[in-house]
Design a protein around this motif. Structure first.
Motif, PDB file in Angstrom:
ATOM      1  N   SER A  71       0.851  -1.183   0.000  1.00  0.00           N
ATOM      2  CA  SER A  71       0.000   0.000   0.000  1.00  0.00           C
ATOM      3  C   SER A  71       0.886   1.231   0.000  1.00  0.00           C
ATOM      4  O   SER A  71       2.103   1.134   0.157  1.00  0.00           O
ATOM      5  CB  SER A  71      -0.920   0.001   1.223  1.00  0.00           C
ATOM      6  N   SER A  72       0.261   2.376  -0.199  1.00  0.00           N
ATOM      7  CA  SER A  72       1.042   3.602  -0.233  1.00  0.00           C
ATOM      8  C   SER A  72       0.326   4.724   0.504  1.00  0.00           C
ATOM      9  O   SER A  72      -0.907   4.741   0.595  1.00  0.00           O
ATOM     10  CB  SER A  72       1.327   4.028  -1.668  1.00  0.00           C
ATOM     11  N   ASP A  73       1.107   5.625   1.053  1.00  0.00           N
ATOM     12  CA  ASP A  73       0.610   6.881   1.623  1.00  0.00           C
ATOM     13  C   ASP A  73       1.204   7.981   0.767  1.00  0.00           C
ATOM     14  O   ASP A  73       2.376   8.348   0.934  1.00  0.00           O
ATOM     15  CB  ASP A  73       1.043   7.007   3.082  1.00  0.00           C
ATOM     16  N   ASN A  74       0.421   8.468  -0.180  1.00  0.00           N
ATOM     17  CA  ASN A  74       0.971   9.418  -1.150  1.00  0.00           C
ATOM     18  C   ASN A  74       1.392  10.723  -0.484  1.00  0.00           C
ATOM     19  O   ASN A  74       2.342  11.364  -0.924  1.00  0.00           O
ATOM     20  CB  ASN A  74      -0.054   9.674  -2.245  1.00  0.00           C
ATOM     21  N   ALA A  75       0.707  11.114   0.556  1.00  0.00           N
ATOM     22  CA  ALA A  75       1.065  12.353   1.250  1.00  0.00           C
ATOM     23  C   ALA A  75       2.449  12.260   1.885  1.00  0.00           C
ATOM     24  O   ALA A  75       3.155  13.262   2.014  1.00  0.00           O
ATOM     25  CB  ALA A  75       0.024  12.671   2.310  1.00  0.00           C
ATOM     26  N   LYS A  76       2.842  11.052   2.259  1.00  0.00           N
ATOM     27  CA  LYS A  76       4.149  10.839   2.886  1.00  0.00           C
ATOM     28  C   LYS A  76       5.169  10.268   1.911  1.00  0.00           C
ATOM     29  O   LYS A  76       6.316  10.016   2.297  1.00  0.00           O
ATOM     30  CB  LYS A  76       4.005   9.890   4.077  1.00  0.00           C
ATOM     31  N   SER A  77       4.743  10.039   0.660  1.00  0.00           N
ATOM     32  CA  SER A  77       5.637   9.419  -0.344  1.00  0.00           C
ATOM     33  C   SER A  77       6.259   8.141   0.212  1.00  0.00           C
ATOM     34  O   SER A  77       7.457   7.885   0.072  1.00  0.00           O
ATOM     35  CB  SER A  77       6.739  10.399  -0.767  1.00  0.00           C
ATOM     36  N   THR A  78       5.446   7.363   0.832  1.00  0.00           N
ATOM     37  CA  THR A  78       5.904   6.145   1.498  1.00  0.00           C
ATOM     38  C   THR A  78       5.069   4.962   1.043  1.00  0.00           C
ATOM     39  O   THR A  78       3.849   5.070   0.877  1.00  0.00           O
ATOM     40  CB  THR A  78       5.814   6.298   3.025  1.00  0.00           C
ATOM     41  N   VAL A  79       5.748   3.858   0.842  1.00  0.00           N
ATOM     42  CA  VAL A  79       5.093   2.612   0.457  1.00  0.00           C
ATOM     43  C   VAL A  79       5.315   1.599   1.568  1.00  0.00           C
ATOM     44  O   VAL A  79       6.373   1.584   2.206  1.00  0.00           O
ATOM     45  CB  VAL A  79       5.656   2.092  -0.878  1.00  0.00           C
ATOM     46  N   TYR A  80       4.326   0.753   1.792  1.00  0.00           N
ATOM     47  CA  TYR A  80       4.387  -0.221   2.867  1.00  0.00           C
ATOM     48  C   TYR A  80       4.266  -1.639   2.322  1.00  0.00           C
ATOM     49  O   TYR A  80       3.636  -1.869   1.280  1.00  0.00           O
ATOM     50  CB  TYR A  80       3.251   0.023   3.863  1.00  0.00           C
ATOM     51  N   LEU A  81       4.866  -2.566   3.041  1.00  0.00           N
ATOM     52  CA  LEU A  81       4.697  -3.982   2.756  1.00  0.00           C
ATOM     53  C   LEU A  81       4.240  -4.644   4.051  1.00  0.00           C
ATOM     54  O   LEU A  81       5.020  -4.794   4.990  1.00  0.00           O
ATOM     55  CB  LEU A  81       6.005  -4.608   2.267  1.00  0.00           C
ATOM     56  N   GLN A  82       2.964  -4.984   4.098  1.00  0.00           N
ATOM     57  CA  GLN A  82       2.405  -5.691   5.254  1.00  0.00           C
ATOM     58  C   GLN A  82       2.561  -7.177   5.015  1.00  0.00           C
ATOM     59  O   GLN A  82       2.095  -7.691   3.993  1.00  0.00           O
ATOM     60  CB  GLN A  82       0.929  -5.338   5.426  1.00  0.00           C
ATOM     61  N   MET A  83       3.221  -7.859   5.932  1.00  0.00           N
ATOM     62  CA  MET A  83       3.490  -9.285   5.779  1.00  0.00           C
ATOM     63  C   MET A  83       2.834 -10.037   6.930  1.00  0.00           C
ATOM     64  O   MET A  83       3.147  -9.780   8.099  1.00  0.00           O
ATOM     65  CB  MET A  83       5.001  -9.539   5.765  1.00  0.00           C
ATOM     66  N   ASN A  84       1.953 -10.944   6.590  1.00  0.00           N
ATOM     67  CA  ASN A  84       1.238 -11.730   7.588  1.00  0.00           C
ATOM     68  C   ASN A  84       1.611 -13.202   7.480  1.00  0.00           C
ATOM     69  O   ASN A  84       2.137 -13.647   6.459  1.00  0.00           O
ATOM     70  CB  ASN A  84      -0.268 -11.560   7.413  1.00  0.00           C
ATOM     71  N   SER A  85       1.333 -13.935   8.533  1.00  0.00           N
ATOM     72  CA  SER A  85       1.573 -15.386   8.559  1.00  0.00           C
ATOM     73  C   SER A  85       2.985 -15.716   8.102  1.00  0.00           C
ATOM     74  O   SER A  85       3.202 -16.573   7.241  1.00  0.00           O
ATOM     75  CB  SER A  85       0.543 -16.107   7.682  1.00  0.00           C
ATOM     76  N   LEU A  86       3.937 -15.042   8.687  1.00  0.00           N
ATOM     77  CA  LEU A  86       5.331 -15.231   8.281  1.00  0.00           C
ATOM     78  C   LEU A  86       5.842 -16.614   8.668  1.00  0.00           C
ATOM     79  O   LEU A  86       5.431 -17.189   9.682  1.00  0.00           O
ATOM     80  CB  LEU A  86       6.204 -14.154   8.896  1.00  0.00           C
ATOM     81  N   SER A  87       6.708 -17.136   7.843  1.00  0.00           N
ATOM     82  CA  SER A  87       7.336 -18.429   8.085  1.00  0.00           C
ATOM     83  C   SER A  87       8.848 -18.274   7.957  1.00  0.00           C
ATOM     84  O   SER A  87       9.329 -17.272   7.409  1.00  0.00           O
ATOM     85  CB  SER A  87       6.822 -19.463   7.087  1.00  0.00           C
ATOM     86  N   PRO A  88       9.606 -19.248   8.461  1.00  0.00           N
ATOM     87  CA  PRO A  88      11.072 -19.144   8.331  1.00  0.00           C
ATOM     88  C   PRO A  88      11.534 -18.975   6.887  1.00  0.00           C
ATOM     89  O   PRO A  88      12.606 -18.391   6.642  1.00  0.00           O
ATOM     90  CB  PRO A  88      11.551 -20.470   8.923  1.00  0.00           C
ATOM     91  N   GLU A  89      10.755 -19.465   5.934  1.00  0.00           N
ATOM     92  CA  GLU A  89      11.111 -19.323   4.518  1.00  0.00           C
ATOM     93  C   GLU A  89      11.060 -17.868   4.048  1.00  0.00           C
ATOM     94  O   GLU A  89      11.563 -17.542   2.979  1.00  0.00           O
ATOM     95  CB  GLU A  89      10.197 -20.170   3.640  1.00  0.00           C
ATOM     96  N   ASP A  90      10.450 -17.003   4.844  1.00  0.00           N
ATOM     97  CA  ASP A  90      10.394 -15.584   4.504  1.00  0.00           C
ATOM     98  C   ASP A  90      11.615 -14.819   5.005  1.00  0.00           C
ATOM     99  O   ASP A  90      11.745 -13.618   4.753  1.00  0.00           O
ATOM    100  CB  ASP A  90       9.125 -14.951   5.095  1.00  0.00           C
TER     101      ASP A  90
END
Length: 125
Positions: A71-90
């Protein structure tokens, strides 16, 4: 000058979530696609997905679709990566990257014109 700075990595347990941030500067945010890549030890850098800031179109690597959200916050010129259900392979170093909207392929490092410095994500079992 295209500048990106990824942050938010850390050590989590399997099943937990983490949100990475990519702060950008030095370019017109809406004229670029911001992508997330990761590189695990001994493996090639892998494209995870990207977001076209101007259009809002997002694409994901099949193996992370449904778990990862960009997702992005255009006002902050910032992009996010939300990662759920993480595993050791990540477990990997995660990078954000910029590609010009006029010439990009979401999952290919060759199209990147600017890289962030990377942030380490470690998932314990």
């Amino acid at each position: 000058e295209v500048q990106l700075q990824a942050s938010g990595g850390g050590l989590v347990q399997a099943g937990e979530s983490l949100r990475l941030s990519c702060a950008t500067s030095g370019f017109s945010f809406s004229d670029y696609v911001i992508a997330w890549f990761r590189q695990a030890p001994g493996k090639e850098r892998e494209g995870l997905g990207c977001i076209s800031i101007g259009t809002g179109v997002v694409g994901y690597l099949h193996s992370v679709a449904g778990r990862f959200t960009i997702s992005s916050d255009n006002a902050k010129s910032t992009v996010y990566l939300q990662m759920n259900s993480l595993s050791p392979e990540d477990t990997a170093i995660y990078y954000c990257a910029a590609m010009p909207l006029s010439n990009y392929e979401c999952y290919k490092p060759a199209f990147v014109t600017g890289w962030g410095q990377g942030t380490q994500v470690t998932v314990s079992s």
